[in-house]
Design an enzyme around this catalytic site. Sequence first.
Site, PDB file in Angstrom:
ATOM      1  N   ARG A  90       5.758   9.451   3.371  1.00 57.21           N
ATOM      2  CA  ARG A  90       4.636  10.035   4.113  1.00 57.21           C
ATOM      3  C   ARG A  90       4.074   9.116   5.192  1.00 57.21           C
ATOM      4  NH1 ARG A  90       5.112  12.574  -0.420  1.00 57.21           N
ATOM      5  NH2 ARG A  90       5.541  10.463  -1.086  1.00 57.21           N
ATOM      6  N   THR A  91       3.829   7.868   4.831  1.00 58.22           N
ATOM      7  CA  THR A  91       3.114   7.019   5.788  1.00 58.22           C
ATOM      8  C   THR A  91       3.959   6.828   7.044  1.00 58.22           C
ATOM      9  OG1 THR A  91       2.011   5.949   3.960  1.00 58.22           O
ATOM     10  CG2 THR A  91       1.883   4.837   6.068  1.00 58.22           C
ATOM     11  N   ARG A 151       4.188  -1.971   7.261  1.00 57.66           N
ATOM     12  CA  ARG A 151       3.976  -2.031   5.811  1.00 57.66           C
ATOM     13  C   ARG A 151       4.745  -3.224   5.280  1.00 57.66           C
ATOM     14  NH1 ARG A 151       4.645   2.956   1.723  1.00 57.66           N
ATOM     15  NH2 ARG A 151       2.539   3.248   2.492  1.00 57.66           N
ATOM     16  N   HIS A 153      -4.847  -0.140   2.113  1.00 59.00           N
ATOM     17  CA  HIS A 153      -4.051   0.901   2.773  1.00 59.00           C
ATOM     18  C   HIS A 153      -5.012   1.782   3.566  1.00 59.00           C
ATOM     19  CE1 HIS A 153      -1.014   3.718   3.684  1.00 59.00           C
ATOM     20  NE2 HIS A 153      -0.472   3.926   2.497  1.00 59.00           N
ATOM     21  N   LYS A 165      17.988 -11.960   7.740  1.00 67.58           N
ATOM     22  CA  LYS A 165      18.674 -13.203   8.143  1.00 67.58           C
ATOM     23  C   LYS A 165      17.757 -14.407   8.019  1.00 67.58           C
ATOM     24  CE  LYS A 165      21.149 -10.820  11.881  1.00 67.58           C
ATOM     25  NZ  LYS A 165      21.209 -10.778  13.354  1.00 67.58           N
TER      26      LYS A 165
HETATM   27  C1  NCD Z   1       0.769   5.033  -1.591  1.00 68.03           C
HETATM   28  C2  NCD Z   1       1.182   3.641  -1.218  1.00 68.03           C
HETATM   29  O1  NCD Z   1       2.257   3.417  -0.662  1.00 68.03           O
HETATM   30  O2  NCD Z   1       0.383   2.764  -1.482  1.00 68.03           O
HETATM   31  N1  NCD Z   1       1.461   6.064  -0.988  1.00 68.03           N
HETATM   32  C3  NCD Z   1       1.235   6.414   0.295  1.00 68.03           C
HETATM   33  O3  NCD Z   1       1.163   5.609   1.197  1.00 68.03           O
HETATM   34  N2  NCD Z   1       1.067   7.726   0.538  1.00 68.03           N
HETATM   35  C4  NCD Z   1       0.626   5.203  -3.054  1.00 68.03           C
HETATM   36  C5  NCD Z   1       1.815   4.954  -3.924  1.00 68.03           C
HETATM   37  O4  NCD Z   1       2.854   4.490  -3.478  1.00 68.03           O
HETATM   38  O5  NCD Z   1       1.680   5.239  -5.117  1.00 68.03           O
END
Ligand code: NCD
Length: 302
Positions: free
Chosen positions: A51-52, A101, A129, A80
């Site tokens: 999703r993100t 991320r 997040h 590397k």
């Molecule tokens: C979350 C995350 O990656 O922290 N998911 C997300 O970004 N929608 C929650 C999770 O991974 O459980």
Amino acid sequence: MKNLMNITDLTVEEIDELIAVAEDIIANPTKYQDACRHKLLATLFFEPSTRTRLSFESAMHRLGGSVVGFSEAGSSSSAKGESLSDTVQTVGCYADIIAMRHPKEGAPVVAARRAGVPIINAGDGAHNHPTQTLTDLLTIWRSKHTFEGLTIGVCGDLKFGRTVHSLIDAMSRYEGVKFVLISPEELRVPDYVREAMDKENIPYIETTDLESAMPTLDILYMTRVQRERFFNEEDYLRLKDSYILTVDKLENAKQNLSILHPLPRVNEISVAVDDDPRACYFKQVLCGKYMRMALILKLLGV
Ligand code: NCD
């Protein structure tokens, strides 16, 4: 403001503005379809995501911009041995804005020193997040039309769940909000989160019992037990099914409860709950795209 590391980098007024822009995008999508023409977003994902990453990418495409990036560390030069700083400094030569991320807490702060373009934290380890929280806030706004006076149950892995930490930071700023923190003993919120709530006199209770908390809740925020952050598999296996929300468990819940989950879901919400009108987690997914569109517009100053 240039970067988004924590949700508290945004004032309450700025969050209101982002929500207003997201609502305008929802009402008038064509008005924004060329807003980021000739702009380039880079998505640097050193950890898995559906999703993100895809919502950032679709947000940029819906604004008429373009996207480059990678979805796993193994396909970048970090495999590397390149430092994060060097990777980000490089990508800053190509892109106008970066969403990243990373499994290490604080990595986006290090990256932001070198990037030369706005950096968005799309999740750093078990820490924060903020863009998931923007997603959660729009979802709450659209279902409750207020942030004030809500009792918010947060259930599951409150220790490693970064979405939980950012949600608590965000919602603590609104009048009359109370938290019910529901988790196994081992997965309670970290001390620094509890200390911040104590310092601001935010009302909260901690419990292991979801069912007895249920009738008091306006929002129920379910979370996945974060397997990837555990030191041993045995602990994960013991704790993974601590809470499973079923139709039965909702019997004593408020009629206007909103059930949220950042997703991915593993076993925390039974699929039968999806048909309950109180289930908001797929609406939440859609909110994520609109809030990320609004955020990109803001950070690029478009
Ligand atoms: C979350 C995350 O990656 O922290 N998911 C997300 O970004 N929608 C929650 C999770 O991974 O459980």
